[in-house]
Design a protein around this motif. Structure first.
Motif, PDB file in Angstrom:
ATOM      1  N   LYS A  81       0.853  -1.184   0.000  1.00  0.00           N
ATOM      2  CA  LYS A  81       0.000   0.000   0.000  1.00  0.00           C
ATOM      3  C   LYS A  81       0.894   1.240   0.000  1.00  0.00           C
ATOM      4  N   ARG A  82       0.275   2.406  -0.159  1.00  0.00           N
ATOM      5  CA  ARG A  82       1.045   3.649  -0.272  1.00  0.00           C
ATOM      6  C   ARG A  82       1.988   3.839   0.916  1.00  0.00           C
ATOM      7  N   GLU A  83       1.466   3.649   2.134  1.00  0.00           N
ATOM      8  CA  GLU A  83       2.283   3.853   3.330  1.00  0.00           C
ATOM      9  C   GLU A  83       3.414   2.828   3.390  1.00  0.00           C
ATOM     10  N   GLU A  84       3.114   1.598   2.964  1.00  0.00           N
ATOM     11  CA  GLU A  84       4.133   0.542   2.958  1.00  0.00           C
ATOM     12  C   GLU A  84       5.199   0.829   1.900  1.00  0.00           C
ATOM     13  N   THR A  85       4.769   1.375   0.768  1.00  0.00           N
ATOM     14  CA  THR A  85       5.728   1.744  -0.280  1.00  0.00           C
ATOM     15  C   THR A  85       6.665   2.836   0.222  1.00  0.00           C
ATOM     16  N   GLN A  86       6.095   3.815   0.907  1.00  0.00           N
ATOM     17  CA  GLN A  86       6.894   4.897   1.480  1.00  0.00           C
ATOM     18  C   GLN A  86       7.954   4.343   2.420  1.00  0.00           C
ATOM     19  N   GLU A  87       7.570   3.419   3.276  1.00  0.00           N
ATOM     20  CA  GLU A  87       8.503   2.823   4.235  1.00  0.00           C
ATOM     21  C   GLU A  87       9.554   1.990   3.507  1.00  0.00           C
ATOM     22  N   PHE A  88       9.133   1.263   2.446  1.00  0.00           N
ATOM     23  CA  PHE A  88      10.071   0.443   1.680  1.00  0.00           C
ATOM     24  C   PHE A  88      11.119   1.310   0.994  1.00  0.00           C
ATOM     25  N   LEU A  89      10.703   2.473   0.490  1.00  0.00           N
ATOM     26  CA  LEU A  89      11.648   3.381  -0.156  1.00  0.00           C
ATOM     27  C   LEU A  89      12.653   3.935   0.848  1.00  0.00           C
ATOM     28  N   LYS A  90      12.183   4.250   2.047  1.00  0.00           N
ATOM     29  CA  LYS A  90      13.062   4.794   3.087  1.00  0.00           C
ATOM     30  C   LYS A  90      13.991   3.725   3.652  1.00  0.00           C
ATOM     31  N   ASN A  91      13.420   2.541   3.907  1.00  0.00           N
ATOM     32  CA  ASN A  91      14.170   1.456   4.530  1.00  0.00           C
ATOM     33  C   ASN A  91      13.932   0.156   3.757  1.00  0.00           C
ATOM     34  N   PRO A  92      14.532   0.019   2.583  1.00  0.00           N
ATOM     35  CA  PRO A  92      14.284  -1.179   1.780  1.00  0.00           C
ATOM     36  C   PRO A  92      14.725  -2.443   2.496  1.00  0.00           C
ATOM     37  N   THR A  93      13.939  -3.495   2.339  1.00  0.00           N
ATOM     38  CA  THR A  93      14.253  -4.769   2.984  1.00  0.00           C
ATOM     39  C   THR A  93      15.275  -5.568   2.185  1.00  0.00           C
ATOM     40  N   GLU A  94      15.663  -5.049   1.030  1.00  0.00           N
ATOM     41  CA  GLU A  94      16.733  -5.629   0.225  1.00  0.00           C
ATOM     42  C   GLU A  94      17.417  -4.498  -0.520  1.00  0.00           C
ATOM     43  N   PRO A  95      18.672  -4.713  -0.960  1.00  0.00           N
ATOM     44  CA  PRO A  95      19.392  -3.619  -1.628  1.00  0.00           C
ATOM     45  C   PRO A  95      18.676  -3.161  -2.903  1.00  0.00           C
ATOM     46  N   LEU A  96      18.589  -1.859  -3.078  1.00  0.00           N
ATOM     47  CA  LEU A  96      18.033  -1.269  -4.299  1.00  0.00           C
ATOM     48  C   LEU A  96      19.121  -0.441  -4.966  1.00  0.00           C
ATOM     49  N   ASP A  97      19.284  -0.607  -6.266  1.00  0.00           N
ATOM     50  CA  ASP A  97      20.315   0.130  -6.984  1.00  0.00           C
ATOM     51  C   ASP A  97      19.743   1.250  -7.849  1.00  0.00           C
ATOM     52  N   LEU A  98      18.497   1.106  -8.272  1.00  0.00           N
ATOM     53  CA  LEU A  98      17.882   2.107  -9.147  1.00  0.00           C
ATOM     54  C   LEU A  98      16.369   2.025  -9.012  1.00  0.00           C
ATOM     55  N   ILE A  99      15.725   3.200  -8.939  1.00  0.00           N
ATOM     56  CA  ILE A  99      14.258   3.268  -8.917  1.00  0.00           C
ATOM     57  C   ILE A  99      13.804   4.100 -10.111  1.00  0.00           C
ATOM     58  N   VAL A 100      12.816   3.565 -10.832  1.00  0.00           N
ATOM     59  CA  VAL A 100      12.240   4.287 -11.971  1.00  0.00           C
ATOM     60  C   VAL A 100      10.756   4.503 -11.695  1.00  0.00           C
ATOM     61  N   PRO A 101      10.359   5.713 -11.304  1.00  0.00           N
ATOM     62  CA  PRO A 101       8.928   6.009 -11.169  1.00  0.00           C
ATOM     63  C   PRO A 101       8.359   6.373 -12.530  1.00  0.00           C
ATOM     64  N   ARG A 102       7.394   5.619 -12.994  1.00  0.00           N
ATOM     65  CA  ARG A 102       6.844   5.841 -14.336  1.00  0.00           C
ATOM     66  C   ARG A 102       5.398   6.280 -14.175  1.00  0.00           C
ATOM     67  N   GLY A 103       5.184   7.588 -14.200  1.00  0.00           N
ATOM     68  CA  GLY A 103       3.835   8.090 -14.002  1.00  0.00           C
ATOM     69  C   GLY A 103       3.815   9.597 -13.898  1.00  0.00           C
ATOM     70  N   GLY A 104       2.799  10.120 -13.227  1.00  0.00           N
ATOM     71  CA  GLY A 104       2.602  11.559 -13.129  1.00  0.00           C
ATOM     72  C   GLY A 104       3.516  12.220 -12.115  1.00  0.00           C
ATOM     73  N   GLU A 105       3.356  13.535 -12.008  1.00  0.00           N
ATOM     74  CA  GLU A 105       4.236  14.334 -11.158  1.00  0.00           C
ATOM     75  C   GLU A 105       4.102  13.969  -9.684  1.00  0.00           C
ATOM     76  N   ARG A 106       2.889  13.610  -9.259  1.00  0.00           N
ATOM     77  CA  ARG A 106       2.704  13.230  -7.851  1.00  0.00           C
ATOM     78  C   ARG A 106       3.520  12.000  -7.502  1.00  0.00           C
ATOM     79  N   LEU A 107       3.476  10.994  -8.388  1.00  0.00           N
ATOM     80  CA  LEU A 107       4.248   9.774  -8.152  1.00  0.00           C
ATOM     81  C   LEU A 107       5.741  10.082  -8.133  1.00  0.00           C
ATOM     82  N   ILE A 108       6.205  10.857  -9.096  1.00  0.00           N
ATOM     83  CA  ILE A 108       7.629  11.189  -9.184  1.00  0.00           C
ATOM     84  C   ILE A 108       8.094  11.912  -7.926  1.00  0.00           C
ATOM     85  N   ASN A 109       7.327  12.900  -7.492  1.00  0.00           N
ATOM     86  CA  ASN A 109       7.702  13.655  -6.289  1.00  0.00           C
ATOM     87  C   ASN A 109       7.680  12.769  -5.048  1.00  0.00           C
ATOM     88  N   PHE A 110       6.717  11.848  -4.994  1.00  0.00           N
ATOM     89  CA  PHE A 110       6.629  10.913  -3.864  1.00  0.00           C
ATOM     90  C   PHE A 110       7.904  10.074  -3.780  1.00  0.00           C
TER      91      PHE A 110
END
Length: 399
Positions: A162-191
């Protein structure tokens, strides 16, 4: 994830082609559940959600095209032997783990995954809830193809957050992340930009402009505008704003003709104060925010400018830096425009709808990047790698 032999990767894609064909009906039925549950207040989002036989064919074509492309991993970029006999080889290498966040569009679940996998990246797919059933059906196909070739399902994985869980995953990923590609509108990109702790590659936002020069071929201008605006309103390469040079011969007549033509295609026409003197019955845009807006609808804003420089300045101020076009018969003027407009793709006498991996000869794409690092434009197979230096020595030490 370990480096895979090219043949193994291609065998997974061969399996995927067979599975997509076999599961065609199941995928379309799963998509129907998503369509039935979708409230059609957003026509562009609804259009992106649809999966039919044609769309499955396109998914399969994307898989096949990537399968036939050369493996982008391990390509030698430079090879130098220094005076101290160190041999330094710079080669392409996978990113590692890529997270793509996208709305609607189940075909992204195929295109993003096939590109990431062929480039030896693990990919995490965070699709929108509106496409859940479609994405689950497609993930199941991927997992079958992987397991059939004795590979872990972890290579391609949907994230059910969910949105709140995604926010937490972005802040504290449970596995290493090397690149994130937000594909959508300005709200998604800013988030994503607000909460991510790793590299973010921006894509997806259009708000594309077209400038009609005083030296334009008017017939070309009208045809390009109609195509760029109406061919696919949900595309990030669709046209939103038209700037017309007031010194264009028969200016007022041509502006009225353009309005009539657009309205034949059911396009809502908005105008600035100057154009309002000609199109007196149209809504005048007084809120500057509208100039920044990506419409994703049968809507267009027409404005008047006095010069090429004024057009370039307006485009660089308001556009999404995705695509911009000039209509002119003067090649010098066209080059001036193309050199100075700050967009990923710039066009002379052609529709912005060509900003697409397949149309540009890149093949399937992960997204259209509007960033300048690490790549700008269609993110195809060869753009989903980074580089790595291999240094070969024989006991050398630095002195």
């Amino acid at each position: 994830m370990k480096l895979l032999n090219t043949d193994i990767k291609n065998n997974v894609l061969k399996s995927m082609l067979q599975i997509l064909e076999r599961e065609r009906k199941t995928i379309i039925e799963a998509n129907k559940k998503d369509l039935d549950a979708f409230e059609r207040e957003d026509q562009a989002l609804y259009d992106r959600l649809i999966v039919n036989d044609k769309k499955v064919d396109e998914m399969m074509a994307a898989v096949k095209a990537v399968m036939l492309q050369e493996d982008p991993v391990g390509k030698e970029i430079t090879n130098r032997t220094l005076d101290n006999k160190l041999n330094i080889v710079n080669t392409t290498a996978p990113f590692g783990t890529i997270l793509i966040i996208y709305e609607s569009r189940p075909d992204v679940t195929i295109e993003a995954a096939v590109l990431a996998f062929k480039a030896n990246n693990k990919i995490l797919l965070k699709g929108g809830k509106e496409a859940l059933n479609s994405n689950l059906a497609l993930e199941k196909c991927w997992h079958e193809a992987l397991e059939e070739n004795e590979l872990s399902k972890d290579w391609i994985k949907l994230l059910h957050l969910k949105r709140e869980e995604t926010q937490e995953f972005l802040k504290n990923p449970t596995e290493p992340l090397d690149l994130i590609v937000p594909r959508g509108g300005e709200r998604l990109i800013n988030f994503v930009k607000t909460h991510a702790t790793c590299a973010v590659l921006i894509s997806g936002r259009g708000n594309n402009f077209l400038y009609v020069s005083e030296q334009a071929d008017w017939s070309k201008a009208v045809n390009v505008i109609i195509n760029a605006k109406t061919d696919k309103i949900s595309g990030c390469n669709a046209l939103d704003k038209v700037l017309i040079n007031k010194n264009l011969p028969d200016y007022e007549t041509k502006v009225k003709m353009l309005q009539q033509k657009l309205e034949q295609y059911k396009v809502e026409v908005l105008v600035d104060k100057k154009i309002a003197r000609i199109l007196t019955d149209k809504e005048i845009v007084t809120n500057e925010d509208v100039w920044h807006e990506e419409f994703l609808a049968l809507k267009i804003l027409i404005g008047e400018v006095e010069s090429l420089d004024e057009a370039i300045s307006a485009i660089n101020k308001y556009s999404g830096k995705h695509s911009a076009a000039i209509i002119t018969e003067d090649k010098t003027e066209a080059l001036n425009f193309m050199h100075n407009v700050d967009s990923a793709a710039v066009y002379h006498n052609a529709s912005t709808r060509f900003t697409d991996g397949g149309q540009m000869g890149v093949g399937a794409e992960l997204a259209i990047s509007t960033d300048k690092l690490h790549h700008r434009g269609p993110l195809g197979l060869n753009q989903l790698v980074t580089n790595k230096y291999y240094v070969y020595g024989d006991g050398q030490v630095r002195v």
